[in-house]
Structures are given as C-alpha cells and as structure tokens.
Scaffold this active site. Structure first.
Site, PDB file in Angstrom:
ATOM      1  N   HIS A 104      34.343 -13.433  50.426  1.00 33.11           N
ATOM      2  CA  HIS A 104      34.948 -14.472  51.285  1.00 33.11           C
ATOM      3  C   HIS A 104      36.424 -14.694  50.925  1.00 33.11           C
ATOM      4  O   HIS A 104      37.296 -14.290  51.675  1.00 33.11           O
ATOM      5  CB  HIS A 104      34.178 -15.800  51.270  1.00 33.11           C
ATOM      6  CG  HIS A 104      32.724 -15.669  51.555  1.00 33.11           C
ATOM      7  ND1 HIS A 104      32.265 -15.137  52.725  1.00 33.11           N
ATOM      8  CD2 HIS A 104      31.622 -15.977  50.821  1.00 33.11           C
ATOM      9  CE1 HIS A 104      30.944 -15.132  52.715  1.00 33.11           C
ATOM     10  NE2 HIS A 104      30.530 -15.624  51.573  1.00 33.11           N
TER      11      HIS A 104
ATOM     12  N   ASP B  56      26.634 -10.135  54.912  1.00 35.65           N
ATOM     13  CA  ASP B  56      26.293 -11.392  54.259  1.00 35.65           C
ATOM     14  C   ASP B  56      24.944 -11.965  54.695  1.00 35.65           C
ATOM     15  O   ASP B  56      23.900 -11.511  54.253  1.00 35.65           O
ATOM     16  CB  ASP B  56      27.443 -12.385  54.489  1.00 35.65           C
ATOM     17  CG  ASP B  56      27.354 -13.615  53.598  1.00 35.65           C
ATOM     18  OD1 ASP B  56      26.428 -13.680  52.768  1.00 35.65           O
ATOM     19  OD2 ASP B  56      28.196 -14.514  53.719  1.00 35.65           O
TER      20      ASP B  56
HETATM   21 ZN   LIG Z   1      26.971 -14.362  50.190  1.00 37.32          ZN
END
Ligand SMILES: [Zn+2]
Length: 450
Positions: A265, A316
C-alpha cells in the site's frame, strides 16, 4: 524441447515479431526470430506473466459480502470486522479450496506467481494446529493444484495496535510469539515444492514492535520482506502519536529497508517519504482495486515514479482478480485526482500501458525474489494475448498493452504457460471445473452454517 511460435512477443529489448520460444524443463532455452512456416502453429502476442505481490487468498471467499452499509460510517475498520467474522470458521481444507479458486483466476488474468501474505495460521480457537504450518500446506497445495508460482510470506502478527497493545479476540488465529513464529517459519519451508520460495512478513507497525520486527527479519536474511504500511490515515496518525514519525518515515529511519523489501500500500506518503522510499530500492506493492474498495486513498504514483520509485501490483483482498484492472486503476486514480490524462509514462516510454506493465514486471519480480521476463534461463511463465480479440486485432507494439489494460474484455487472455506447462487454454484454466466445484461446496457449507 517444446517450441511456441508467437506472432509477436514482448522481450527485454521490446516487442519483436515472429518469435519462437524453446522451452526445456520449464525454463526458456531459446528465443529466436523466424518466419512462420505453413504448418507452424502460431499463437498471438506473448507477454511475460506478472507477479501478484500481495494476496490474502482466503478473502476471495468473502468477495461481495462486505458491500452492505452498516449503522455507522463504513471504512477499512468496519470491513475488517466482516473479514474477522468470515475467517472465524475456516478450516484448512476450506482455505485450500478457496485459495485454489483465487489462483485459477490469477492464472486466467495475467498473473503467474503469487506472493501469499499468509496470516491465518491457527485453528478457530486460536490454538496452533498439530503441524504449526498446517494452513501453509493448504496454500502450497492450492499452488500445486493450479500450477501458480508461490512466494510464501508467513506473517508475524502479535499486537492490536502501536506500542505492543494486546491482540483482540478476532485476531486469535494470527497471533504468535517470536519463538513460535521461528517454528512456524521453519515448518512453512517444508510445505514448499518446485520453484516456490519463502520470505517473511512482519504484518505492520501496528502488529509488531520494533524488537519483534528485527527478530523476525533475522529469521530470513536473504528472502523478501513484506509489510503493510500507511494504508490508512488513522494508522499514520497513530504512528505519529506513538513514535513522532509516520510509518514509512519510521521504517526508513529505523530499518535496513532495501531492495528485498516490499511495502504494501504505502498509500499515504509525503514527498520526502517518496524520495527516501524510492532511493531505498524497495518496492511499493500497490493494490489499487482493493484500496478503492476499502476507501484507503490514492497512492502518489506520479511523484513517486518521478523519483525513480519501483512499483508492483497485488490483488490483496481478491475482491476482483485481474492484472489489467490493477494497472488500469493505478493510472485512473491519478487521472481522477489530477484531472489529467496519460500520467504514468515517460518520454522514453510514452505508452501508459507499456510503461506500467514493465514497471509491474520488474518491480513484481524484485518483490518476490525472482526474475521475470521472456529471456533464456528464466522460468517459462508466458501469457498469450489473443491477437484476434476485438480489442487487440491489428494492434502493434505497446498499443497491445494499452488495449489489453484499458480496453481489454473477457477473452483478451487466451493462454497461460506456467513453467512451460499450458495451464490456461481458451481463456479457462485446465482445472477450472474441479476447482470451482470444490469452491462451491465450501461456500455453500459456510453460507448454510452462517
Ligand atoms: Zn493486505
């Protein structure tokens, strides 16, 4: 030796027409240009398979179950409650079946290797299984059944928040001491087969104290190190309150972050953090489809890439699995925030699709500790884009990638070879029927028990 003949292929030197790839023992043994003979089978456009650097495979099973508005304001933290409830009941067989479904979908959509950020370690009571790495075996078996390359990233998770806060009940299946984790790490290695490799994943600065971070890292001095960082503004604020530094700022100042690291991220970065992160050689593991789904924010990709930062993509939460969708979302988020077009490209590589694909190829391989590309000596992980697809017909060079990433539709990917074996044929994984059947049984069981 097996030969595959493509109309065009994306090589490390760029696109080339009429490329014949020789494969032996799962590895590319030759790459040659030749004219098509009358009986030579010709495939469409060959591109290297990408690395999916960040997956929580089990979350595939709850895709679509968290889009109902709750009583308060929904955000990452309320989504996490739904996720904790879902994983409460998952047993190793269910984890394997769900992971296999996710891996089939990855191979069908451009990924040939997955970095599995694996934290669902213990039984539903929170106690270790008799084999402490039982669920790592579930992941490894899903990789084996589907053929996807596996980089297993066992996660160390010990706390609920910064400063060593005790874990909450919903986290009981993730929690280890450093000693337990050392056993788990050793046992996880035994689950690996073929060209699978292993790294280590201290979950985040929320879940790991500095002392634990250093101890966990020491267990794996050569492999990839993956960590969630700066996904949420609340997390950045809490990190500032704890240490006086932002998460990425803290990591740059207090760890030996280098090319083996991948920060997942890293959404909320200052310009200084962009520069320091880029200089470190580490990779930003962007998961823009999940980040959009969770309302995380927008990664400052233009600023970071201008500083020569490296990126890779991950699916993810597996809310949707599609390499092209991830690359597209990186560019579109920039366009929407800057009200501009064709942002992530350079004078040397003006095609946005070409630029993003090459970034994700090299960054993804670095993040998973492998090499990627269509070149002699590398694993034969090859994706065939359908040259007769309406979105791709008559396209040439990087416009092939632009068309797949921005205008691709179902069927754009015709075949995938993984270690030289054709695992996707006519856009379907060869084990799709069996894997889907097992997955449906698991989901039916979970829904009926709910
Ligand atoms: Zn993650």
């Amino acid at each position: 030796m097996n030969f595959l003949h493509f109309e065009a292929a994306l090589l490390p030197t760029g696109w080339a027409d009429d490329i014949c790839i020789g494969i032996s023992g799962g590895v590319i043994a030759s790459v040659e240009q030749r004219q098509a003979g009358p009986h030579t089978p010709v495939h469409g456009f060959a591109v290297p398979g990408l690395c999916n650097v960040h997956s929580h495979a089990f979350q595939r099973g709850m895709a679509g179950c968290s889009e109902i508005r709750g009583p308060g304001r929904d955000d990452f933290w309320s989504w996490r409650q739904v996720m904790y409830r879902f994983l409460d009941r998952l047993e190793p067989d269910a984890i394997a079946a769900i992971a296999a479904m996710a891996y089939v979908e990855m191979l069908e959509t451009g990924y040939t290797r997955v970095g599995e950020f694996h934290y669902l370690h213990h039984d539903p009571r929170g106690l270790p299984y008799a084999n402490i790495a039982e669920t790592a075996h579930s992941i490894a078996s899903a990789a084996e059944i589907t053929g996807i390359g596996l980089t297993l990233l066992p996660v160390f998770y010990a706390h609920a928040d910064f400063g060593g806060t005790p874990p909450v009940d919903g986290q009981r299946r993730f929690i280890s001491s450093v000693d337990m984790f050392a056993d788990l790490f050793d046992a996880s290695k035994k689950a690996l087969t073929g060209d699978a490799n292993i790294g280590v994943a201290p979950h985040s600065l929320r879940a790991v104290t500095p002392e634990e971070l250093y101890a966990v890292q020491a267990l794996c001095p050569d492999g990839p190190v993956h960590m969630h960082a700066a996904e949420q503004t609340k997390e950045v604020d809490a990190c500032l309150a704890w240490s006086g530094a932002r998460p990425v700022q803290w990591l740059l100042a207090n760890t030996d972050i280098d090319r083996r690291w991948c920060l997942i991220h890293a959404t909320h970065l200052t310009s200084d953090e962009c520069d320091g992160f880029a200089k470190s050689g580490a990779v930003a593991g962007l998961c823009p489809v999940t980040e959009a789904n969770l309302g995380d924010g927008i990664f400052p990709a233009e600023r970071y890439l201008q500083a020569s930062g490296r990126i890779a993509t991950g699916t993810d939460s597996n809310i949707l699995i599609d390499a092209a969708a991830e690359l597209r979302a990186i560019e579109y988020s920039q366009r929407l925030s800057a009200r501009s077009r064709n942002m992530l490209a350079t004078a040397a590589q003006p095609s946005v699709g070409g630029y993003l694909f090459n970034q994700a190829l090299s960054g993804g391989a670095r993040a998973l500790g492998v090499e990627g590309g269509i070149a002699v000596g590398l694993s034969a992980d090859i994706v065939e884009l359908n040259a007769l697809h309406p979105s791709l017909v008559e396209k040439r060079n990087d416009m092939i990638l632009d068309s797949w990433i921005f205008a691709g539709r179902p069927g754009s990917i015709k075949s995938t070879w993984r270690r030289g074996k054709k695992v996707v044929e006519n856009s379907r994984h060869i084990a799709s029927d069996d894997v889907t059947k097992a997955y449906l049984n698991v989901i039916r069981g979970l829904m009926h028990d709910a």
